[in-house]
Design an enzyme around this catalytic site. Structure first.
Site, short mmCIF file in Angstrom:
data_model
loop_
_atom_site.label_atom_id
_atom_site.label_comp_id
_atom_site.label_asym_id
_atom_site.label_seq_id
_atom_site.Cartn_x
_atom_site.Cartn_y
_atom_site.Cartn_z
CG ASP A 197 -1.30 -1.52 1.24
OD1 ASP A 197 -2.69 -1.33 -0.20
OD2 ASP A 197 -2.20 -1.78 2.11
CD GLU A 198 0.24 6.98 -2.94
OE1 GLU A 198 -0.67 6.11 -2.46
OE2 GLU A 198 0.95 7.44 -3.38
CB CYS A 199 3.90 4.77 2.18
SG CYS A 199 5.26 5.65 3.28
CB CYS A 201 6.38 1.90 3.10
SG CYS A 201 5.13 1.94 4.55
CD GLU A 238 1.07 8.78 1.37
OE1 GLU A 238 1.16 8.14 0.12
OE2 GLU A 238 0.93 8.20 2.67
NE ARG A 263 -0.54 2.39 9.66
CZ ARG A 263 -1.24 2.59 10.67
NH1 ARG A 263 -1.99 2.92 11.63
NH2 ARG A 263 0.43 2.06 11.27
CG ASP A 291 -5.33 0.01 7.85
OD1 ASP A 291 -5.93 0.37 7.11
OD2 ASP A 291 -4.08 -0.34 8.07
NE ARG A 338 -2.75 -0.49 5.24
CZ ARG A 338 -2.56 -0.78 6.16
NH1 ARG A 338 -0.77 -1.26 4.84
NH2 ARG A 338 -1.44 -1.80 7.37
CE LYS A 379 -0.59 -5.05 2.61
NZ LYS A 379 0.34 -4.57 2.68
#
Ligand SMILES: [Zn+2]
Length: 429
Positions: free
Chosen positions: A256-258, A271, A300, A302, A340, A342, A369
């Protein structure tokens, strides 16, 4: 109908004439011309195309429009006169470099609900509808690239990776197939994934976007929504068709994007080190006859956004006792209301699109996940975590908190005394 009259003129539309046009409401069925969508049908012909264009309103069979969050920039381009609202994409030479599917998962009930499995192949599978004048846009694009990362070059120099000219060049370029995927939600099944009714989902989406899409509540006949959010990018190391073969070893990370760490190298989290470690594992996997996959989701911070994330960083570092693992999740919840957002429920769809049945090596410590992937009917073999040597000092708080919360670790889980130790740097240190 004003929309149709407006559509007959051509060329860029100056500001002033935009302002004088009638507003084109979408909340009433336009009647004729829209093709039906039978979500989850076995063939493209039975399923029907997703038509989210704004060039011919009567052809639309979805709520929302293409390009996710970038649809707003498209509106700006039109408002400023830079783009004609009637522009139709010229798709010459844009077809996918690699064929993905079709796979049995594409029509398994409820298996794929947040992307269009036919989205990369529209020019091919909907050629007759395109010829008939329907503006059908790809929601997936597949291409090739070389990706060059300093961590991979360092792994080459230290001998952890070897160049072979096939998967990795002597200069440290990894050869990949990559795909960009826009979100396409089939609302009845998205609601089911989140355990709510479709009516409630539609109402809350309508209300929480400030009433942005009235059809969510007025057009129950439209079941597909193109939400204004970020999509996903996948990077494949090796042959993309091997992803669907459970006999070929698959090394995978769902990331997940960071932006702070992934791009700018901020050391408060793991990350980027996790991502580059996964890429190293994927290259090694491809080199020993397997295939590697990184699925990168634009979620971005979470999925709380970067402003919330930075507020939380300050709250963590200014609290009495300093930045401690035992307060890590609590500080996020104070600011965001949740720990969170996400929600990994939709994440496995991309794996099902690629035909994945088994991940032999999952590079991740996240239980959320892991659970979501298992729930999607995908088997997981080994779990691979980040080596200790790659964890930045300031990210110990995050790692301790996650291990204590039940995230996967092959090593010892920190005890209560350990979690109370301030390990994060102070704000101005
Ligand atoms: Zn991060």
């Amino acid at each position: 109908m004003p929309a149709e009259v407006a559509a007959k003129s051509s060329g860029p539309v100056p500001h002033s004439s935009l302002a004088s046009q009638h507003i084109r409401l979408t909340s009433h069925a336009s009647g004729h011309g829209a093709l039906p969508i039978h979500w989850g049908a076995a063939t493209a012909a039975e399923r029907g195309p997703v038509v989210g264009t704004t060039t011919k309103r009567s052809h639309r069979n979805v709520i929302g429009t293409h390009s996710g969050s970038y649809s707003v920039y498209r509106a700006l381009a039109i408002a400023s006169g830079a783009l004609s609202p009637r522009h139709k994409a010229d798709l010459t030479n844009t077809s996918p470099t690699d064929l993905i599917g079709p796979y049995p998962q594409w029509s398994e009930p409820g298996r794929i609900v947040s992307l269009d499995p036919w989205g990369a192949a529209v020019a091919d599978v909907f050629s007759s509808e395109l010829a008939a004048g329907y503006d059908i846009r790809p929601t997936i694009a597949v291409t090739k690239a070389h990706v060059i990362l300093p961590e991979v070059i360092e792994a080459l120099q230290s001998g952890r990776l070897k160049a072979d000219g096939k998967y990795l060049t002597a200069g440290g370029g990894a050869l990949v197939t990559k795909a960009a995927i826009e979100p396409v939600w089939y609302l009845p099944e998205v609601a089911r994934r989140f355990g709510c009714s479709e009516t409630d989902l539609r109402r809350v989406l309508f209300e929480e976007t400030g009433g942005m899409y009235p059809e969510l509540v007025t057009r129950s006949d439209l079941e597909v929504f193109l939400p204004p959010i970020g999509g996903q990018t996948i990077y494949i190391f090796g042959n993309p068709q091997d992803l669907a073969n459970p006999a070929v070893e698959l090394t995978a990370r769902v990331h997940d994007e960071c932006n702070g760490s992934d791009v700018f190298g901020s050391d408060i989290c793991t990350c980027r080190p996790y991502l580059t470690h996964a890429i190293e594992e994927c290259i090694q996997g491809a080199q020993r006859g397997g295939v590697g996959l990184v699925a990168y989701s634009r979620k971005e911070g979470r999925a709380l956004g970067e402003v919330t994330k930075f507020l939380v960083y300050n709250a963590r570092k200014r609290q009495v006792g300093g930045d401690t693992a035992d307060q890590y999740f609590a500080r996020t919840e104070c600011v965001a209301g949740v720990q969170d957002m996400r929600f990994q429920e939709l994440m496995p769809d991309v794996l099902s699109w690629l035909g994945v049945r088994k991940i032999h090596r999952l590079v991740s410590m996240s239980n959320m996940k892991f659970d979501a992937i298992i729930k999607a009917g995908i088997e997981i073999g080994e779990r691979v975590n980040i080596p200790d040597s790659l964890i930045p000092e300031d990210a110990r708080v995050e790692m301790d908190a996650k291990m204590a919360a039940g995230y996967f670790t092959p090593g010892p889980v920190p005890d209560a005394a350990e979690l109370k130790k301030a390990k994060g740097r102070e704000l101005d240190a």
